[in-house]
Design a protein around this motif. Structure first.
Motif: not given
Length: 140
Positions: A36-44
């Motif tokens: 859940y730290v990596v996911l927003p970065a991937l979405i962005a």
């Protein structure tokens, strides 16, 4: 209309993924938080994916395609989850030396290839489901 349906559907599934990661994949709480730290970065990073695809296919066609692929990936996650559950439910009956039957349950922890597949599909599903937001906002 459709956005409300997707919001309700996501609300009923997304909040249970951390439990799936811990209970079925046997990830540590730190591992789940890492997701859940990596996911927003991937979405962005992928936020312009839908916009770039829409330049070739059209906005509505792109939104329908990406949402459909996202739904298929969510279904795939369900299929993989069922396979993990079936593996956990395997009961091994062995006869010990006194001829009494004992039942032992397999731990059923997912192996590394399964965890990798699940995480890839989960990340791809979340990216595809969210990269249509700029298109949707532009159409409103």
């Amino acid at each position: 209309g459709a956005q409300v349906c997707f919001a309700f559907g996501s609300g009923m599934t997304v909040k249970f993924f951390p439990l799936f990661f811990v209970q079925d994949l046997h990830l540590s709480p730190v591992g789940v938080q890492f997701i859940y730290v990596v996911l927003p970065a991937l979405i962005a990073l992928s936020s312009n994916l839908g916009t770039r695809l829409a330049a070739h296919l059209g906005r509505i066609q792109t939104m329908v395609l990406l949402k459909a692929v996202g739904i298929l990936m969510l279904t795939l996650l369900g299929v993989i989850g069922c396979a993990i559950q079936q593996r956990k439910a395997v009961v091994v009956v062995s006869v010990n030396q006194t001829n009494s039957s004992t039942v032992s349950h397999s731990d059923g922890g997912a192996d590394l290839p399964t965890v990798t597949l699940v995480l890839f599909v989960y990340f791809a599903r979340m990216v595809l489901a969210n990269c249509t937001t700029p298109l949707n906002t532009a159409m409103m």
